[in-house]
Motif scaffolding. Structure first.
Motif, PDB file in Angstrom:
ATOM      1  N   PRO A 161      61.246 -10.638 -42.235  1.00 35.50           N
ATOM      2  CA  PRO A 161      60.853 -11.979 -42.695  1.00 35.50           C
ATOM      3  C   PRO A 161      61.237 -12.129 -44.165  1.00 35.50           C
ATOM      4  O   PRO A 161      60.944 -11.260 -44.980  1.00 35.50           O
ATOM      5  CB  PRO A 161      59.327 -11.983 -42.526  1.00 35.50           C
ATOM      6  CG  PRO A 161      58.993 -10.744 -41.735  1.00 35.50           C
ATOM      7  CD  PRO A 161      60.082  -9.767 -41.997  1.00 35.50           C
ATOM      8  N   PHE A 198      58.972 -18.387 -45.828  1.00 33.30           N
ATOM      9  CA  PHE A 198      58.120 -19.193 -44.966  1.00 33.30           C
ATOM     10  C   PHE A 198      58.861 -20.474 -44.589  1.00 33.30           C
ATOM     11  O   PHE A 198      59.578 -21.057 -45.414  1.00 33.30           O
ATOM     12  CB  PHE A 198      56.805 -19.535 -45.667  1.00 33.30           C
ATOM     13  CG  PHE A 198      55.906 -18.345 -45.886  1.00 33.30           C
ATOM     14  CD1 PHE A 198      55.305 -17.720 -44.809  1.00 33.30           C
ATOM     15  CD2 PHE A 198      55.681 -17.854 -47.163  1.00 33.30           C
ATOM     16  CE1 PHE A 198      54.476 -16.619 -44.995  1.00 33.30           C
ATOM     17  CE2 PHE A 198      54.853 -16.756 -47.361  1.00 33.30           C
ATOM     18  CZ  PHE A 198      54.258 -16.135 -46.271  1.00 33.30           C
ATOM     19  N   MET A 211      58.058 -18.462 -39.944  1.00 37.97           N
ATOM     20  CA  MET A 211      58.756 -17.628 -40.919  1.00 37.97           C
ATOM     21  C   MET A 211      60.247 -17.587 -40.582  1.00 37.97           C
ATOM     22  O   MET A 211      60.645 -17.727 -39.411  1.00 37.97           O
ATOM     23  CB  MET A 211      58.188 -16.208 -40.946  1.00 37.97           C
ATOM     24  CG  MET A 211      56.697 -16.145 -41.204  1.00 37.97           C
ATOM     25  SD  MET A 211      56.038 -14.471 -41.315  1.00 37.97           S
ATOM     26  CE  MET A 211      56.464 -14.077 -43.005  1.00 37.97           C
ATOM     27  N   GLU A 224      50.201 -19.574 -48.097  1.00 32.37           N
ATOM     28  CA  GLU A 224      51.441 -18.805 -47.931  1.00 32.37           C
ATOM     29  C   GLU A 224      52.144 -18.754 -49.279  1.00 32.37           C
ATOM     30  O   GLU A 224      52.532 -19.787 -49.823  1.00 32.37           O
ATOM     31  CB  GLU A 224      52.340 -19.441 -46.864  1.00 32.37           C
ATOM     32  CG  GLU A 224      51.775 -19.337 -45.459  1.00 32.37           C
ATOM     33  CD  GLU A 224      52.673 -19.939 -44.400  1.00 32.37           C
ATOM     34  OE1 GLU A 224      52.561 -19.542 -43.224  1.00 32.37           O
ATOM     35  OE2 GLU A 224      53.485 -20.830 -44.750  1.00 32.37           O
ATOM     36  N   ARG A 233      50.463 -14.083 -46.685  1.00 31.83           N
ATOM     37  CA  ARG A 233      49.829 -15.137 -45.887  1.00 31.83           C
ATOM     38  C   ARG A 233      48.345 -14.812 -45.753  1.00 31.83           C
ATOM     39  O   ARG A 233      47.993 -13.693 -45.360  1.00 31.83           O
ATOM     40  CB  ARG A 233      50.494 -15.239 -44.514  1.00 31.83           C
ATOM     41  CG  ARG A 233      49.797 -16.214 -43.576  1.00 31.83           C
ATOM     42  CD  ARG A 233      50.425 -16.149 -42.189  1.00 31.83           C
ATOM     43  NE  ARG A 233      51.643 -16.949 -42.115  1.00 31.83           N
ATOM     44  CZ  ARG A 233      52.488 -16.905 -41.087  1.00 31.83           C
ATOM     45  NH1 ARG A 233      52.261 -16.070 -40.081  1.00 31.83           N
ATOM     46  NH2 ARG A 233      53.563 -17.660 -41.072  1.00 31.83           N
TER      47      ARG A 233
END
Length: 540
Positions: free
Chosen positions: A227, A230, A322, A350, A461
């Motif tokens: 990831p 976001f 994400m 986030e 998060r």
């Protein structure tokens, strides 16, 4: 995905000669066999028979694609061979799954043949409906078989992980016990008896050698989905520049709204593309206006003849709010891990923060709660009592567990994610002996993306299972950012100091103790990717 990549073959010399892996037919009259481990000094008796005093432990069953054979008396394998057996089982299950998919493809071809306009000239509508109904039933069965095959592959992966865990957590503990006894016996020959007894009561500890400048990352560490941003931060007309494994990339949305990731450097004059803009789903270089699509292909070259030019791109996918990329050279896996909070939680914040520390040191810090009452004295651990003993309780295998006496559940998800659930009654006050006894909870996700050898991109998060109205309070995100920065700054000054000492030769994993268990398992997992075989015993 992660389990297979994390495994390593350990040399047979690490195991006691009396520890054997044994195979036998699992169920009479059926294909397949069972792999069991035999522990104990007696091991194998005369003529290859097993002594009754030995300890048996079943490891896993293996599906055998060969024809049915008479039950055998068994075969002894070393640990490496047992791992190979587990890998063979995965290969067989994979072969079965591929055949199941092929069956679906062939059935689809039959459907096309039935619907062929030329076939309608000599087939009645009733005949075609009957054939289609039969094919539909066969397709349903074939799809069901594919799901069964997927489950078989998953079970085979679990078997492989279990063999590796058994080797690490149990067989090696026997080896260290034998080494300690040997060391103490040799010591008693040259020292007095009380000194030898003291040594017997104090097991020898070995640490990792995590010291010196951070080495280049192993290619195996790149073969994961990471990831990197976001979804809410990636608008249609914006882009997000990132560094990943010391390479610059830029993320933006194409004309279809899907994200893409390309190298942050124009093919013409190496100008950073993030200095430009996004136009109609293409990123435009600010220097001469060259435009690139999400697959890296140059679509426009103003003021000159169009050339066939392409820049590097990474597989990019959007999942659970994400943006993920695959920076490795291996083909990306078909599934991504889930990082959503548990049911009943709502996401409140986030946050993305760039930190000047190596991502492994940051993960070491996040996987350690024993430091909280000493480090976070002005934030979430303010007023915490210092317990006489802190433990991380976890199954014999796995990368998750809970803290005792703190009501906190924690899990490390490869390659760089930490999930934690903290039981609270009101912010800053802990209650109960475990999270289930607490009425309200805070859930956290930390993603530590290795930007470079001394820089980490942290995605944070935060979710709550109470006070949903806080999501609608104006400027609440600013307050959450303030708290997150304050907590991280309490850690950052320590981790920066560690990094400085480490670069100059100090070992940051010199003397692990009981509450370091989860951090130890993370380091073992990371070493296994690099082919390392140093194992670290620790007491529960």
């Amino acid at each position: 995905m992660t389990t297979v990549a994390a495994l390593s073959l350990l040399p047979t010399s690490l195991y006691r000669p009396s520890t054997k892996i044994y195979t036998k037919r699992s169920v009479p009259g059926r294909c397949g066999f069972r792999v069991v481990a035999v522990f104990g000094e007696e091991g194998v008796g005369g003529g290859g028979s097993l002594e009754r005093k030995s300890t048996w432990e079943a490891i896993f069953d293996v599906e055998d694609p060969r024809p049915l054979q008479p039950s055998s008396k068994g075969k002894f394998l070393d640990a490496n061979q047992a791992l190979e057996v587990a890998r063979f089982d995965i290969q067989y299950c994979d072969w079965r799954a591929r055949n199941d998919l092929l069956a679906i493809m062939l059935l689809h071809e039959k459907v096309v043949e039935v619907l062929n306009p030329l076939a309608r000239e000599y087939k009645s509508i009733g005949t075609m409906k009957k054939e289609l109904a039969e094919l539909q039933e066969e397709l349903a069965q074939a799809h069901q078989q594919v799901h069964i095959s997927e489950a078989r592959v998953g079970a085979a992966l679990d078997k492989l992980a279990y063999v590796e865990t058994l080797v690490n957590d149990k067989l090696l503990q026997e080896k260290d016990t034998r080494e300690i006894s040997s060391d103490c016996s040799s010591l008693s020959a040259s020292t007095s008896s009380p000194s030898a007894e003291t040594m017997m009561k104090q097991p020898r500890r070995r640490g990792f050698n995590v010291s010196g400048p951070v080495q280049p990352y192993h290619p195996n560490l790149k073969n994961f989905w990471y990831p990197v941003a976001f979804s809410r931060d990636l608008k249609e007309d914006t882009m997000v520049p990132i560094d990943c494994f010391e390479e610059p990339w830029v993320i933006f949305r194409g004309k279809d709204g899907r994200p893409g990731c390309v190298q942050n450097s124009c093919a013409h004059r190496a100008c950073p593309l993030d200095l430009g803009s996004v136009k109609e789903g293409r990123i435009q270089c600010p220097y001469h206006g060259w435009e690139y699509s999400t697959d890296g292909k140059c679509q426009k070259m103003p003021s000159t003849k169009m050339l066939n030019v392409r820049i590097k791109s990474l597989p990019c996918f959007e999942h659970e709010g994400m943006i993920w990329v695959w920076p490795g050279s291996d083909p990306p896996t078909a599934t991504l891990p889930s990082l959503l909070p548990p049911p009943g939680f709502q996401i409140h914040a986030e946050i993305v923060i760039e930190l000047p520390v190596e991502h492994g040191l940051l993960l070491d810090n996040l996987l350690d709660l024993a430091h909280a009452p000493f480090t976070h004295t002005s934030t979430f651990a303010k007023g915490w009592a210092v317990p006489s003993l802190v433990k991380f309780l976890t199954p014999s295998s796995g990368l998750q567990g809970y803290w005792d006496p703190y009501p906190i559940d924690m899990e490390f998800k490869p390659p760089c994610m930490v999930l934690s659930t903290i039981g609270i009654s009101k912010p800053g006050k802990l209650e109960g002996q475990n999270t289930r006894e607490c009425s309200t909870h805070l859930h956290q996700l930390h993603v530590c993306l290795p930007s470079s050898r001394q820089k980490t991109r942290l995605l944070y998060r935060m979710s709550l299972d109470f006070a949903p109205q806080l999501r609608h309070v104006p400027f609440m995100h600013i307050l959450w950012r303030y708290f997150a920065d304050k907590v991280l700054n309490e850690d950052l000054r320590l981790v920066l100091g560690q990094q400085d000492r480490m670069i100059h030769g100090a070992n940051v994993w010199n003397l692990p103790v009981s509450y370091d268990k989860l951090g130890i398992r993370y380091r073992l997992w990371r070493e296994s990717l690099e082919g390392g075989s140093d194992q670290l015993p620790f007491n529960n």
